[in-house]
Design a protein around this motif. Structure first.
Motif, PDB file in Angstrom:
ATOM      1  N   PRO A  64       0.850  -1.198   0.071  1.00 52.76           N
ATOM      2  CA  PRO A  64       0.046   0.009   0.197  1.00 52.76           C
ATOM      3  C   PRO A  64       0.870   1.216  -0.115  1.00 52.76           C
ATOM      4  N   GLU A  65       2.004   1.240   0.520  1.00 53.87           N
ATOM      5  CA  GLU A  65       2.870   2.309   0.690  1.00 53.87           C
ATOM      6  C   GLU A  65       3.603   2.797  -0.793  1.00 53.87           C
ATOM      7  N   ILE A  66       3.995   1.802  -1.529  1.00 54.65           N
ATOM      8  CA  ILE A  66       4.440   2.052  -3.020  1.00 54.65           C
ATOM      9  C   ILE A  66       3.187   2.382  -3.664  1.00 54.65           C
ATOM     10  N   ARG A  67       2.120   1.851  -3.412  1.00 53.34           N
ATOM     11  CA  ARG A  67       0.912   2.338  -4.241  1.00 53.34           C
ATOM     12  C   ARG A  67       0.659   3.837  -4.070  1.00 53.34           C
ATOM     13  N   ASP A  68       0.713   4.126  -2.865  1.00 54.47           N
ATOM     14  CA  ASP A  68       0.590   5.602  -2.646  1.00 54.47           C
ATOM     15  C   ASP A  68       1.487   6.756  -3.210  1.00 54.47           C
ATOM     16  N   VAL A  69       2.707   6.059  -3.113  1.00 52.95           N
ATOM     17  CA  VAL A  69       3.888   6.843  -3.761  1.00 52.95           C
ATOM     18  C   VAL A  69       3.682   6.779  -5.458  1.00 52.95           C
ATOM     19  N   VAL A  70       3.245   5.764  -5.853  1.00 55.08           N
ATOM     20  CA  VAL A  70       3.023   5.779  -7.352  1.00 55.08           C
ATOM     21  C   VAL A  70       1.782   6.745  -7.696  1.00 55.08           C
ATOM     22  N   ARG A  71       0.951   6.491  -6.980  1.00 54.24           N
ATOM     23  CA  ARG A  71      -0.340   7.274  -7.345  1.00 54.24           C
ATOM     24  C   ARG A  71      -0.208   8.955  -7.265  1.00 54.24           C
ATOM     25  N   LEU A  72       0.653   9.035  -6.128  1.00 48.32           N
ATOM     26  CA  LEU A  72       0.977  10.664  -5.945  1.00 48.32           C
ATOM     27  C   LEU A  72       1.760  11.225  -6.980  1.00 48.32           C
ATOM     28  N   HIS A  73       2.682  10.747  -7.565  1.00 49.99           N
ATOM     29  CA  HIS A  73       3.386  10.913  -8.834  1.00 49.99           C
ATOM     30  C   HIS A  73       2.912  10.691 -10.109  1.00 49.99           C
ATOM     31  N   TYR A  74       2.334   9.679 -10.166  1.00 48.47           N
ATOM     32  CA  TYR A  74       1.878   9.345 -11.693  1.00 48.47           C
ATOM     33  C   TYR A  74       0.500   8.947 -11.967  1.00 48.47           C
ATOM     34  N   ASP A  82      -4.114   0.864 -11.840  1.00 46.94           N
ATOM     35  CA  ASP A  82      -3.372   0.167 -11.008  1.00 46.94           C
ATOM     36  C   ASP A  82      -3.974  -0.832 -10.163  1.00 46.94           C
ATOM     37  N   LYS A  83      -3.266  -2.050  -9.680  1.00 44.97           N
ATOM     38  CA  LYS A  83      -3.826  -2.937  -8.991  1.00 44.97           C
ATOM     39  C   LYS A  83      -3.087  -3.411  -7.863  1.00 44.97           C
ATOM     40  N   LEU A  84      -3.857  -3.597  -6.773  1.00 43.81           N
ATOM     41  CA  LEU A  84      -2.996  -4.156  -5.466  1.00 43.81           C
ATOM     42  C   LEU A  84      -3.596  -5.348  -4.862  1.00 43.81           C
ATOM     43  N   ARG A  85      -2.825  -6.755  -5.127  1.00 46.62           N
ATOM     44  CA  ARG A  85      -3.403  -7.876  -4.548  1.00 46.62           C
ATOM     45  C   ARG A  85      -2.160  -8.272  -3.760  1.00 46.62           C
ATOM     46  N   ASP A  86      -1.633  -9.514  -4.237  1.00 45.72           N
ATOM     47  CA  ASP A  86      -0.163 -10.022  -3.782  1.00 45.72           C
ATOM     48  C   ASP A  86       0.766  -9.347  -4.255  1.00 45.72           C
ATOM     49  N   VAL A  87       0.606  -8.429  -5.325  1.00 42.67           N
ATOM     50  CA  VAL A  87       1.820  -7.632  -5.755  1.00 42.67           C
ATOM     51  C   VAL A  87       1.103  -6.312  -6.333  1.00 42.67           C
ATOM     52  N   TYR A  88       1.728  -5.345  -6.768  1.00 44.02           N
ATOM     53  CA  TYR A  88       1.269  -4.094  -6.819  1.00 44.02           C
ATOM     54  C   TYR A  88       1.924  -3.856  -8.381  1.00 44.02           C
ATOM     55  N   VAL A  89       0.760  -3.588  -9.160  1.00 43.45           N
ATOM     56  CA  VAL A  89       1.166  -3.178 -10.568  1.00 43.45           C
ATOM     57  C   VAL A  89       0.362  -2.015 -11.108  1.00 43.45           C
ATOM     58  N   ALA A  90       1.230  -1.070 -11.498  1.00 43.76           N
ATOM     59  CA  ALA A  90       0.452   0.297 -12.167  1.00 43.76           C
ATOM     60  C   ALA A  90       1.114   0.394 -13.746  1.00 43.76           C
ATOM     61  N   ASN A  91       0.190   0.888 -14.445  1.00 45.84           N
ATOM     62  CA  ASN A  91       0.483   1.031 -16.045  1.00 45.84           C
ATOM     63  C   ASN A  91       0.090   2.609 -16.249  1.00 45.84           C
ATOM     64  N   PHE A  92       0.895   3.132 -17.011  1.00 44.25           N
ATOM     65  CA  PHE A  92       0.561   4.442 -17.357  1.00 44.25           C
ATOM     66  C   PHE A  92       1.507   4.732 -18.764  1.00 44.25           C
ATOM     67  N   GLU A  93       1.400   5.801 -19.239  1.00 50.52           N
ATOM     68  CA  GLU A  93       1.961   6.237 -20.731  1.00 50.52           C
ATOM     69  C   GLU A  93       2.356   7.342 -20.451  1.00 50.52           C
ATOM     70  N   HIS A  94       3.730   7.562 -21.102  1.00 48.02           N
ATOM     71  CA  HIS A  94       4.276   9.049 -21.292  1.00 48.02           C
ATOM     72  C   HIS A  94       4.809   9.006 -22.559  1.00 48.02           C
ATOM     73  N   ILE A 101       5.024  -0.410 -13.699  1.00 51.41           N
ATOM     74  CA  ILE A 101       5.819  -0.464 -12.472  1.00 51.41           C
ATOM     75  C   ILE A 101       5.087  -1.908 -11.674  1.00 51.41           C
ATOM     76  N   TYR A 102       6.107  -2.680 -11.283  1.00 50.99           N
ATOM     77  CA  TYR A 102       5.618  -3.788 -10.680  1.00 50.99           C
ATOM     78  C   TYR A 102       6.265  -4.310  -9.438  1.00 50.99           C
ATOM     79  N   ALA A 103       5.667  -4.352  -8.216  1.00 49.58           N
ATOM     80  CA  ALA A 103       6.132  -4.413  -6.688  1.00 49.58           C
ATOM     81  C   ALA A 103       5.951  -5.566  -6.244  1.00 49.58           C
ATOM     82  N   GLU A 104       6.717  -6.331  -5.593  1.00 49.32           N
ATOM     83  CA  GLU A 104       6.426  -7.502  -4.792  1.00 49.32           C
ATOM     84  C   GLU A 104       7.484  -7.260  -3.650  1.00 49.32           C
ATOM     85  N   SER A 105       7.468  -8.217  -2.781  1.00 51.39           N
ATOM     86  CA  SER A 105       8.176  -8.070  -1.319  1.00 51.39           C
ATOM     87  C   SER A 105       9.568  -8.897  -1.762  1.00 51.39           C
TER      88      SER A 105
END
Length: 184
Positions: A64-74, A82-94, A101-105
Motif C-alpha cells: 500500500p505504501e508504494i501504491r500511494d507513492v506511485v499514485r502521488l507521482h503518476y 493500478d491493482k493491488l493484490r499479492d503484488v502491486y502493478v501500475a500502468n501508465f503512458e508518457h 511498475i511492478y512491486a512485490e516483497s
C-alpha cells in the motif's frame, strides 16, 4: 552488463534512447529509489517491438505504501491504472511510451522479470544476432518474450526452463543452444 544503472540506454537503439529520456524526465527511478527499482523487459535487451513497454520492478514490503507513492507521482499520467493484490502493478503512458511498475516483497534481483531478462540477454549474446532477429520476428507475430525463446529453444515450460539456465556456464549454455535451437 549492469542493468541496475540505466546509463547504457542512452547509447543504445532509438527506443532505448527514448526510454532513457523519459525515465529521466519523469524521475521514476528517483521517485522509487527506496524500492530498489530496475528497468527490465524487452527494451533493455533490444528485442522490443513497437508496442513494447518498459517495466520497472521494485521491492516493497509495504505494497500500500508504494501504491500511494506511485499514485502521488503518476496517477495523472495518460492511461493510469493500478491493482493491488499479492503484488502491486501500475500502468501508465508518457510521450508514447507505456510504462509498468511492478512491486512485490522479493528483492528486485531475485524477481523473475529481472532474472528472465538477464538469462535472455546471455542467450542472445551467445547465440548471435540471427537468433535475436528471430526472437523479434516471433514477437512481431504476437509471441510474448519467454514463449518466443521457448519456441526457438524447444522448451516445454519456457518460464521455468529459462530460470534454470542461470546456473549454466557460458560453455554449457552455448551447447544447450546448439542442441536445442529449432530453426524458425
Amino acid at each position: 552488463m549492469n542493468f541496475r544503472d540505466i546509463e547504457y540506454l542512452k547509447a543504445g537503439t532509438d527506443k532505448q534512447k527514448l526510454c532513457y529520456r523519459i525515465l529521466k524526465e519523469i524521475k521514476v527511478l528517483d521517485v522509487l529509489y527506496d524500492y530498489n527499482p530496475i528497468a527490465v523487459g524487452t527494451i533493455p535487451i533490444a528485442i522490443d517491438v513497437d508496442e513494447s513497454d518498459i517495466d520497472i520492478v521494485c521491492c516493497a514490503e509495504n505494497l500500500p505504501e508504494i501504491r500511494d507513492v506511485v499514485r502521488l507521482h503518476y496517477s495523472t499520467y495518460n492511461m493510469f491504472s493500478d491493482k493491488l493484490r499479492d503484488v502491486y502493478v501500475a500502468n501508465f503512458e508518457h510521450s508514447g511510451l507505456p510504462i509498468e511498475i511492478y512491486a512485490e516483497s522479493r528483492p528486485t534481483l531475485d524477481q523473475n522479470g529481472y532474472r528472465h531478462m538477464v538469462v535472455e540477454d546471455r542467450i542472445m549474446k551467445l547465440a548471435g544476432d540471427g537468433f535475436r532477429q528471430k526472437i523479434i520476428r516471433l514477437k512481431e507475430q504476437g509471441y510474448k518474450t519467454e514463449p518466443a525463446f521457448g519456441k526457438l529453444l524447444n522448451l516445454e515450460n519456457p518460464y521455468s526452463d529459462l530460470l534454470e539456465f542461470e546456473l549454466l556456464t557460458d560453455e554449457e549454455l552455448k551447447l544447450l543452444i546448439k542442441n536445442k535451437h529449432v530453426p524458425e
